[in-house]
Scaffold this motif. Structure first.
Motif, mmCIF file in Angstrom:
data_model
loop_
_atom_site.group_PDB
_atom_site.id
_atom_site.type_symbol
_atom_site.label_atom_id
_atom_site.label_comp_id
_atom_site.label_asym_id
_atom_site.label_seq_id
_atom_site.Cartn_x
_atom_site.Cartn_y
_atom_site.Cartn_z
ATOM 1 N N ASN A 181 -5.729 5.245 14.901
ATOM 2 C CA ASN A 181 -7.159 5.595 14.950
ATOM 3 C C ASN A 181 -7.934 4.543 15.737
ATOM 4 O O ASN A 181 -9.149 4.510 15.715
ATOM 5 C CB ASN A 181 -7.736 5.793 13.552
ATOM 6 N N HIS B 127 0.921 -5.325 3.643
ATOM 7 C CA HIS B 127 0.341 -5.092 4.965
ATOM 8 C C HIS B 127 1.269 -5.620 6.077
ATOM 9 O O HIS B 127 1.658 -6.793 6.070
ATOM 10 C CB HIS B 127 -1.018 -5.784 5.040
ATOM 11 N N ILE C 232 -0.459 -7.345 12.396
ATOM 12 C CA ILE C 232 0.281 -8.188 11.439
ATOM 13 C C ILE C 232 1.775 -7.847 11.434
ATOM 14 O O ILE C 232 2.620 -8.706 11.220
ATOM 15 C CB ILE C 232 -0.348 -8.070 10.027
ATOM 16 N N MET D 182 -9.417 1.120 6.972
ATOM 17 C CA MET D 182 -9.606 0.835 5.546
ATOM 18 C C MET D 182 -10.549 -0.343 5.272
ATOM 19 O O MET D 182 -11.295 -0.338 4.298
ATOM 20 C CB MET D 182 -8.252 0.585 4.883
ATOM 21 N N GLY E 122 -0.184 2.285 10.223
ATOM 22 C CA GLY E 122 -1.374 2.390 11.074
ATOM 23 C C GLY E 122 -1.208 1.497 12.300
ATOM 24 O O GLY E 122 -0.279 0.679 12.371
ATOM 25 N N ASP E 123 -2.134 1.623 13.252
ATOM 26 C CA ASP E 123 -2.035 0.802 14.463
ATOM 27 C C ASP E 123 -2.185 -0.683 14.124
ATOM 28 O O ASP E 123 -1.470 -1.529 14.682
ATOM 29 C CB ASP E 123 -3.078 1.216 15.510
ATOM 30 N N GLY E 124 -3.070 -1.012 13.176
ATOM 31 C CA GLY E 124 -3.229 -2.413 12.779
ATOM 32 C C GLY E 124 -2.005 -2.900 12.028
ATOM 33 O O GLY E 124 -1.436 -3.955 12.333
ATOM 34 N N ILE F 180 -8.490 1.433 15.335
ATOM 35 C CA ILE F 180 -9.369 0.510 14.612
ATOM 36 C C ILE F 180 -8.756 0.226 13.238
ATOM 37 O O ILE F 180 -7.833 0.935 12.815
ATOM 38 C CB ILE F 180 -10.783 1.150 14.469
HETATM 39 C C1 LIG Z 1 -1.865 -9.819 4.318
HETATM 40 C C2 LIG Z 1 -3.054 -8.898 4.380
HETATM 41 N N1 LIG Z 1 -3.991 -9.103 5.330
HETATM 42 C C3 LIG Z 1 -5.046 -8.268 5.419
HETATM 43 C C4 LIG Z 1 -5.194 -7.240 4.531
HETATM 44 C C5 LIG Z 1 -6.396 -6.353 4.627
HETATM 45 N N2 LIG Z 1 -6.145 -5.060 5.217
HETATM 46 C C6 LIG Z 1 -5.883 -3.973 4.455
HETATM 47 S S1 LIG Z 1 -5.714 -2.577 5.355
HETATM 48 C C7 LIG Z 1 -5.983 -3.431 6.798
HETATM 49 C C8 LIG Z 1 -6.039 -2.742 8.137
HETATM 50 C C9 LIG Z 1 -5.514 -1.367 8.171
HETATM 51 O O1 LIG Z 1 -5.668 -0.849 9.457
HETATM 52 P P1 LIG Z 1 -4.634 0.123 10.091
HETATM 53 O O2 LIG Z 1 -3.252 -0.357 9.886
HETATM 54 O O3 LIG Z 1 -5.030 0.352 11.504
HETATM 55 O O4 LIG Z 1 -4.752 1.455 9.207
HETATM 56 P P2 LIG Z 1 -5.981 2.460 8.967
HETATM 57 O O5 LIG Z 1 -6.658 1.978 7.729
HETATM 58 O O6 LIG Z 1 -6.856 2.379 10.156
HETATM 59 O O7 LIG Z 1 -5.332 3.805 8.798
HETATM 60 C C10 LIG Z 1 -6.200 -4.786 6.548
HETATM 61 C C11 LIG Z 1 -6.498 -5.800 7.591
HETATM 62 C C12 LIG Z 1 -4.187 -7.045 3.548
HETATM 63 N N3 LIG Z 1 -4.234 -6.028 2.674
HETATM 64 N N4 LIG Z 1 -3.131 -7.897 3.487
#
Ligand SMILES: Cc1ncc(C[n+]2csc(CCOP(=O)(O)OP(=O)(O)O)c2C)c(N)n1
Ligand code: SF4
Length: 272
Positions: free
Chosen positions: A122, A69, A100, A127, A93-95, A124
């Motif tokens: 998206n 991630h 991170i 996942m 993704g945006d998150g 938000i």
């Molecule tokens: C180090 C770590 N922190 C948190 C997570 C949990 N996690 C998995 S996917 C995700 C967020 C994904 O969001 P985004 O990047 O916006 O993609 P989307 O799913 O919206 O396409 C998080 C917080 C993880 N897998 N590893």
């Protein structure tokens, strides 16, 4: 005419994405762009982090890497430095990219390393069930913002432009053909390129924000989008609820891997 199957690991289908999710439309735009850019499949490396969007690398038939991630750009940087002949495309993704992975994003743009980033926004965390992300709009609802988000959000194109990117564009899943063109141009531009693709998430964003199903969310993109050129002549008060799309940056400047190669060649020439 593109045959999508030649770029897919069809044995991995069906996709995990929810009905109405925009990520499939963005994936098709990406495959069309790779096809139009006439890239050799064996010379393409797609790298993703973690999230719904990052699952894309499991479905496409290129060299692929599904990493940790927020670390897609870090892995991709390593690949580009070691194998400069590869077309390295980051799916994020945006998150993943701006929370991170935020530091990797700004420093890759600053270095102007030759990566193409397709950022599925998206607005938000899809996942993990709809937590607030750095792109969740002010006042929008999320599982961690039941009374509406009180934080200001990033404008991703502005962020990477300020950090030094060579190519920056924003498109939407509704406008799938312009989105394809932006990705083709991003692939062609040597240097750090980013295309933000706004992608409806009816399951976690749309439901909480009463935006309806995937079709209604696409209709919303259609109704709220204006071109960057038109936006330039409009007052800020009229731009509040608008999605501004287009190419914001398209410039040529020294690229990180080439500069590194020059240094290697120079030092070798001197026998150092
Ligand atoms: C180090 C770590 N922190 C948190 C997570 C949990 N996690 C998995 S996917 C995700 C967020 C994904 O969001 P985004 O990047 O916006 O993609 P989307 O799913 O919206 O396409 C998080 C917080 C993880 N897998 N590893
Ligand atoms: S949760 Fe949202 S982003 Fe994830 S697959 Fe479902 S609709 Fe798409």
């Amino acid at each position: 005419m593109i045959n999508y199957e030649q770029y897919l690991r069809t044995e991995k289908l069906p996709l995990i994405w929810c009905p109405g999710c925009g990520h499939g439309i963005v994936m098709k735009a990406l495959l069309r762009a790779v096809h139009e850019a006439q890239l050799d499949k064996d010379k393409v490396c797609m790298v993703s982090g973690i999230g719904c969007s990052s699952r894309l690398t499991g479905y496409v038939d290129f060299n692929t890497l599904h990493t940790t991630h927020g670390r897609a750009i870090a892995f991709a940087t390593g690949i580009k430095m070691a194998r400069p002949e590869m077309h390295v495309i980051v799916i994020t993704g945006d998150g993943d990219a701006s929370s991170i992975g935020g530091n990797h994003l700004i420093h890759a743009a600053r270095r102007n390393i030759d990566l193409t980033v397709v950022l599925f926004n998206n607005q938000i965390y899809g996942m993990t069930g709809g937590q607030v992300s750095p792109t969740t709009p002010y006042n929008a609802y999320a599982s961690t913002a039941p009374y509406g988000s009180f934080e200001n959000n990033f404008d991703i194109p502005q962020l990477v432009e300020a950090a030094g990117a060579s190519f920056v564009a924003r498109g939407t899943a509704y406008h799938a053909m312009p989105l394809t063109n932006y990705i083709v141009k991003a692939i062609d531009r040597k240097g750090f390129s980013l295309v933000e693709a706004l992608s409806p998430c009816p399951t976690t964003f749309g439901r909480r924000n009463k935006q309806g199903d995937g079709v209604k969310m696409l209709q919303r993109q259609k109704d709220h989008t204006i071109s960057q050129r038109k936006a330039e002549s409009m007052p800020d008060s009229e731009l509040n609820d608008k999605i501004i799309t287009g190419i914001f940056v398209d410039i040529q400047k020294p690229e990180c891997r080439e500069e590194y190669q020059k240094l290697i060649d120079h030092k070798k020439g001197k026998g150092a």
